[in-house]
Design an enzyme around this catalytic site. Structure first.
Site, PDB file in Angstrom:
ATOM      1  N   ASP A  24       0.876  -1.314  -0.216  1.00 23.51           N
ATOM      2  CA  ASP A  24       0.069   0.075   0.166  1.00 23.51           C
ATOM      3  C   ASP A  24       0.660   1.323   0.056  1.00 23.51           C
ATOM      4  O   ASP A  24       0.372   2.338  -0.526  1.00 23.51           O
ATOM      5  CB  ASP A  24      -0.894   0.032   0.958  1.00 23.51           C
ATOM      6  CG  ASP A  24      -2.038  -1.282   1.084  1.00 23.51           C
ATOM      7  OD1 ASP A  24      -2.115  -1.663   0.048  1.00 23.51           O
ATOM      8  OD2 ASP A  24      -2.594  -1.599   2.096  1.00 23.51           O
ATOM      9  N   TYR A 202       5.296 -12.526  -4.881  1.00 23.25           N
ATOM     10  CA  TYR A 202       5.035 -12.984  -3.538  1.00 23.25           C
ATOM     11  C   TYR A 202       5.921 -14.539  -3.713  1.00 23.25           C
ATOM     12  O   TYR A 202       6.294 -14.894  -4.832  1.00 23.25           O
ATOM     13  CB  TYR A 202       3.859 -13.112  -3.279  1.00 23.25           C
ATOM     14  CG  TYR A 202       3.046 -11.745  -3.200  1.00 23.25           C
ATOM     15  CD1 TYR A 202       3.452 -10.807  -2.424  1.00 23.25           C
ATOM     16  CD2 TYR A 202       2.080 -11.652  -4.077  1.00 23.25           C
ATOM     17  CE1 TYR A 202       2.876  -9.507  -2.469  1.00 23.25           C
ATOM     18  CE2 TYR A 202       1.407 -10.440  -3.972  1.00 23.25           C
ATOM     19  CZ  TYR A 202       1.783  -9.411  -3.197  1.00 23.25           C
ATOM     20  OH  TYR A 202       0.998  -8.271  -3.531  1.00 23.25           O
ATOM     21  N   GLN A 264      11.211   3.963  -7.194  1.00 22.49           N
ATOM     22  CA  GLN A 264      10.370   3.617  -8.015  1.00 22.49           C
ATOM     23  C   GLN A 264      10.601   3.967  -9.565  1.00 22.49           C
ATOM     24  O   GLN A 264      10.423   3.082 -10.380  1.00 22.49           O
ATOM     25  CB  GLN A 264       8.944   4.173  -7.724  1.00 22.49           C
ATOM     26  CG  GLN A 264       8.315   3.569  -6.375  1.00 22.49           C
ATOM     27  CD  GLN A 264       6.880   4.204  -5.979  1.00 22.49           C
ATOM     28  OE1 GLN A 264       6.938   5.252  -6.180  1.00 22.49           O
ATOM     29  NE2 GLN A 264       6.053   3.660  -5.575  1.00 22.49           N
ATOM     30  N   ARG A 280       3.061  -7.972  -9.284  1.00 20.97           N
ATOM     31  CA  ARG A 280       2.105  -8.284  -7.951  1.00 20.97           C
ATOM     32  C   ARG A 280       1.368  -7.086  -7.410  1.00 20.97           C
ATOM     33  O   ARG A 280       1.893  -5.965  -7.945  1.00 20.97           O
ATOM     34  CB  ARG A 280       3.158  -8.927  -7.072  1.00 20.97           C
ATOM     35  CG  ARG A 280       3.900  -7.814  -6.369  1.00 20.97           C
ATOM     36  CD  ARG A 280       4.608  -8.688  -5.188  1.00 20.97           C
ATOM     37  NE  ARG A 280       5.029  -7.610  -4.030  1.00 20.97           N
ATOM     38  CZ  ARG A 280       5.814  -7.792  -3.120  1.00 20.97           C
ATOM     39  NH1 ARG A 280       6.668  -8.859  -3.213  1.00 20.97           N
ATOM     40  NH2 ARG A 280       5.998  -6.687  -2.153  1.00 20.97           N
ATOM     41  N   GLY A 281       0.386  -7.635  -6.486  1.00 20.96           N
ATOM     42  CA  GLY A 281      -0.225  -6.387  -5.767  1.00 20.96           C
ATOM     43  C   GLY A 281      -0.884  -5.381  -6.766  1.00 20.96           C
ATOM     44  O   GLY A 281      -2.031  -5.813  -7.655  1.00 20.96           O
ATOM     45  N   GLU A 282      -0.585  -4.164  -6.485  1.00 20.17           N
ATOM     46  CA  GLU A 282      -1.265  -3.148  -7.451  1.00 20.17           C
ATOM     47  C   GLU A 282      -0.559  -2.230  -8.137  1.00 20.17           C
ATOM     48  O   GLU A 282      -0.712  -2.041  -9.186  1.00 20.17           O
ATOM     49  CB  GLU A 282      -2.064  -2.305  -6.209  1.00 20.17           C
ATOM     50  CG  GLU A 282      -3.049  -1.217  -6.850  1.00 20.17           C
ATOM     51  CD  GLU A 282      -4.153  -0.817  -6.019  1.00 20.17           C
ATOM     52  OE1 GLU A 282      -4.656  -1.436  -5.343  1.00 20.17           O
ATOM     53  OE2 GLU A 282      -4.404   0.483  -6.284  1.00 20.17           O
ATOM     54  N   ASP A 283       0.490  -1.684  -7.433  1.00 21.04           N
ATOM     55  CA  ASP A 283       1.207  -0.701  -7.997  1.00 21.04           C
ATOM     56  C   ASP A 283       2.228  -1.180  -9.154  1.00 21.04           C
ATOM     57  O   ASP A 283       2.082  -0.724 -10.181  1.00 21.04           O
ATOM     58  CB  ASP A 283       2.223   0.064  -7.389  1.00 21.04           C
ATOM     59  CG  ASP A 283       2.856   1.442  -7.568  1.00 21.04           C
ATOM     60  OD1 ASP A 283       1.862   2.234  -8.249  1.00 21.04           O
ATOM     61  OD2 ASP A 283       3.894   1.651  -7.924  1.00 21.04           O
ATOM     62  N   SER A 284       2.999  -2.317  -8.997  1.00 22.15           N
ATOM     63  CA  SER A 284       3.673  -2.841 -10.033  1.00 22.15           C
ATOM     64  C   SER A 284       2.930  -3.435 -11.247  1.00 22.15           C
ATOM     65  O   SER A 284       3.385  -3.423 -12.353  1.00 22.15           O
ATOM     66  CB  SER A 284       4.559  -3.904  -9.648  1.00 22.15           C
ATOM     67  OG  SER A 284       3.945  -4.921  -8.815  1.00 22.15           O
TER      68      SER A 284
HETATM   69  O1  TRH Z   1       3.737  -4.106  -1.951  1.00 22.66           O
HETATM   70  P1  TRH Z   1       2.875  -4.929  -2.795  1.00 22.66           P
HETATM   71  O2  TRH Z   1       2.872  -6.389  -2.624  1.00 22.66           O
HETATM   72  O3  TRH Z   1       1.369  -4.351  -2.703  1.00 22.66           O
HETATM   73  C1  TRH Z   1       0.050  -4.680  -2.128  1.00 22.66           C
HETATM   74  C2  TRH Z   1      -0.918  -4.318  -2.903  1.00 22.66           C
HETATM   75  O4  TRH Z   1      -0.962  -2.824  -2.836  1.00 22.66           O
HETATM   76  C3  TRH Z   1      -2.090  -4.863  -2.432  1.00 22.66           C
HETATM   77  O5  TRH Z   1      -3.360  -4.263  -3.049  1.00 22.66           O
HETATM   78  C4  TRH Z   1      -2.253  -4.824  -1.064  1.00 22.66           C
HETATM   79  O6  TRH Z   1      -3.496  -5.327  -0.590  1.00 22.66           O
HETATM   80  C5  TRH Z   1      -1.100  -5.429  -0.402  1.00 22.66           C
HETATM   81  O7  TRH Z   1       0.191  -4.899  -0.799  1.00 22.66           O
HETATM   82  C6  TRH Z   1      -0.886  -5.439   1.196  1.00 22.66           C
HETATM   83  O8  TRH Z   1       2.992  -5.027  -4.378  1.00 22.66           O
HETATM   84  P2  TRH Z   1       2.909  -3.475  -5.278  1.00 22.66           P
HETATM   85  O9  TRH Z   1       1.388  -3.026  -5.109  1.00 22.66           O
HETATM   86  O10 TRH Z   1       3.269  -3.620  -6.627  1.00 22.66           O
HETATM   87  O11 TRH Z   1       3.913  -2.515  -4.590  1.00 22.66           O
HETATM   88  C7  TRH Z   1       5.317  -2.801  -4.890  1.00 22.66           C
HETATM   89  C8  TRH Z   1       5.849  -1.425  -5.031  1.00 22.66           C
HETATM   90  O12 TRH Z   1       7.499  -1.465  -4.923  1.00 22.66           O
HETATM   91  C9  TRH Z   1       5.753  -0.577  -6.024  1.00 22.66           C
HETATM   92  O13 TRH Z   1       5.503   0.718  -5.929  1.00 22.66           O
HETATM   93  C10 TRH Z   1       6.929  -0.846  -7.228  1.00 22.66           C
HETATM   94  C11 TRH Z   1       7.934  -0.606  -6.045  1.00 22.66           C
HETATM   95  N1  TRH Z   1       9.305  -1.299  -6.398  1.00 22.66           N
HETATM   96  C12 TRH Z   1      10.456  -0.262  -6.321  1.00 22.66           C
HETATM   97  O14 TRH Z   1      10.217   0.805  -5.992  1.00 22.66           O
HETATM   98  N2  TRH Z   1      11.566  -0.968  -6.426  1.00 22.66           N
HETATM   99  C13 TRH Z   1      11.947  -2.402  -6.580  1.00 22.66           C
HETATM  100  O15 TRH Z   1      13.084  -2.704  -6.998  1.00 22.66           O
HETATM  101  C14 TRH Z   1      10.644  -3.218  -6.879  1.00 22.66           C
HETATM  102  C15 TRH Z   1      10.894  -4.838  -7.088  1.00 22.66           C
HETATM  103  C16 TRH Z   1       9.340  -2.682  -6.761  1.00 22.66           C
END
Ligand code: TRH
Length: 392
Positions: A24, A202, A264, A280-284
């Protein structure tokens, strides 16, 4: 896009509760930066887990969380207990239904002009989202109204985060910076026909089967793996106790390169450099769509009883494959389900790989379609300023 009609003095704040050590904050940090950079707003970001925030924003690691920290136009503050007495902002965003501290709610209610109060919801492709987007919900006790704001994939929703100039930056990187970026990560030694894959996921118990398929497959595969939760499975599959950034392992036709976790913008470059991205998740997941290349989405594992998790995956699959030719659509669906059900990866990989050219064309079309919609920060800014400007 800058909105000149918005007063520079407008203060916004975002409350973010970090779930599961990391989740999040990725969305909230990106939204905060976009509101500040593209919409000239003063933004305060409340985070309850400073180390997780500092992974995304490395300069924050050296800051004193109690004092807060200003970076890229955003003031980040530690959400601690008891919550400090702070004048509430003009717009208060609670991310993903986190609960704003009672003392702050009271302060919001005490303001002569009540703040616009937004609950920013999770992204979902399900049809019901459009019906709930922008819905108002009056507080049962206080003179405050909360509005639900849903990101989404069509015009009935709030759209997706997409910073101004993002796609131009992506294209410039592909035409100019990609080769240099890859060379800095050992990519200058890659076989010319290698499939370049990024792997952000994950835990994935079925990963050994997929790595074996890559090792023995007809085409060389180079997997770039940022440090994170899936790395343990990669290590086990390769017979190693652990792996760390900088490690490079060659086995058969597979090369695995472990990358440090980047900020990011650095992660965007990884997505833009690769032919296939596991996200995975939302942002990526959203960033992979702006990369306009084939991707595989691992939904956040909720282990829910009522199947909400599977419904969300099916809803996106239905939208994403709606105009995709049936063979490619089936190959994508089979492989994505295998990835999320953690079984059958080796079985479904060959068809998925064979359809990558069709999936690559489709990813470009999909990205163009999404780009035709306003981005989330622009829509949200307009929505909030319309409420602020209306007589209340
Ligand atoms: O962290 P996440 O698993 O997020 C999730 C979702 O938001 C989900 O809806 C929520 O319920 C859960 O968390 C608890 O995956 P997500 O959303 O892709 O976020 C990862 C962030 O990490 C994204 O902004 C990209 C960033 N990132 C970097 O900045 N550098 C990196 O090297 C990598 C691999 C990722």
């Amino acid at each position: 896009m800058e909105n000149a009609s918005i007063p520079l003095t407008s203060q916004w704040e975002i409350f973010c509760q970090v779930v599961d050590n990391f989740g999040d904050i990725g969305v909230c940090w990106r939204l905060a930066r976009d509101l500040a950079a593209s919409h000239r707003l003063r933004v305060r970001l409340w985070v309850d887990d400073w180390p997780s925030f500092a992974r995304l924003c490395p300069p924050a690691a050296a800051a004193d969380p109690a004092e807060g920290f200003a970076h890229l136009g955003v003031e980040a503050r530690l959400w601690c207990k008891p919550f400090p007495h702070v004048e509430p902002a003009d717009v208060v965003i609670e991310a993903f239904a986190c609960e704003i501290p009672e003392s702050h709610l009271q302060a919001m209610a005490a303001r002569a002009v009540k703040p616009v109060w937004i609950n920013l919801e999770y992204l979902s492709a399900e049809d019901w989202v459009g019906g709930c987007h922008r819905m108002a919900s009056p507080h049962p006790r206080l003179p405050l109204v909360k509005h639900f704001y849903f990101p989404g994939f069509d015009a009935t929703t709030g759209g997706l985060l997409r910073e101004a100039g993002l796609l131009a930056e992506r294209d410039a990187f592909r035409h100019g910076g990609r080769a240099q970026w890859l060379a800095a990560r050992g990519g200058d030694a890659l076989p010319a026909d290698a499939l370049l894959v990024s792997l952000f996921a994950y835990e994935q118990p079925d990963l050994p089967a997929l790595l074996r398929a890559w090792e023995r497959g007809p085409r060389p595969v180079v997997a770039l793996v940022p440090e994170g939760r899936v790395l343990g499975d990669v290590a086990r599959a390769l017979g190693r106790l652990d792996l760390t950034a900088g490690d490079r392992i060659e086995t058969g036709r597979l090369s695995v390169v472990v990358l440090p976790f980047s900020d990011q913008p650095g992660y965007d470059r990884l997505l833009w450099a690769c032919d296939l991205n596991f996200v995975r998740g939302e942002d990526s997941f959203v960033r992979a769509q702006w990369a306009a290349t084939p991707f595989v989405w691992q939904i956040y594992p909720q282990h829910d009883q009522d199947g909400a998790h599977r419904d969300k995956l099916e809803a996106f699959l239905a939208r994403y494959t709606a105009v995709l030719e049936p063979r490619a659509a089936q190959a994508l669906r089979d492989f994505w389900l295998a990835w999320n059900e953690e079984a059958g990866l080796a079985e479904y990989w060959p068809a998925f790989a064979a359809n990558l050219p069709a999936l690559a064309e489709h990813a470009v079309r999909w990205c163009e379609e999404l780009t035709a919609q306003p981005d989330l920060a622009t829509g949200l800014t307009k929505f909030c300023f319309d409420i602020l400007a209306a007589p209340r």
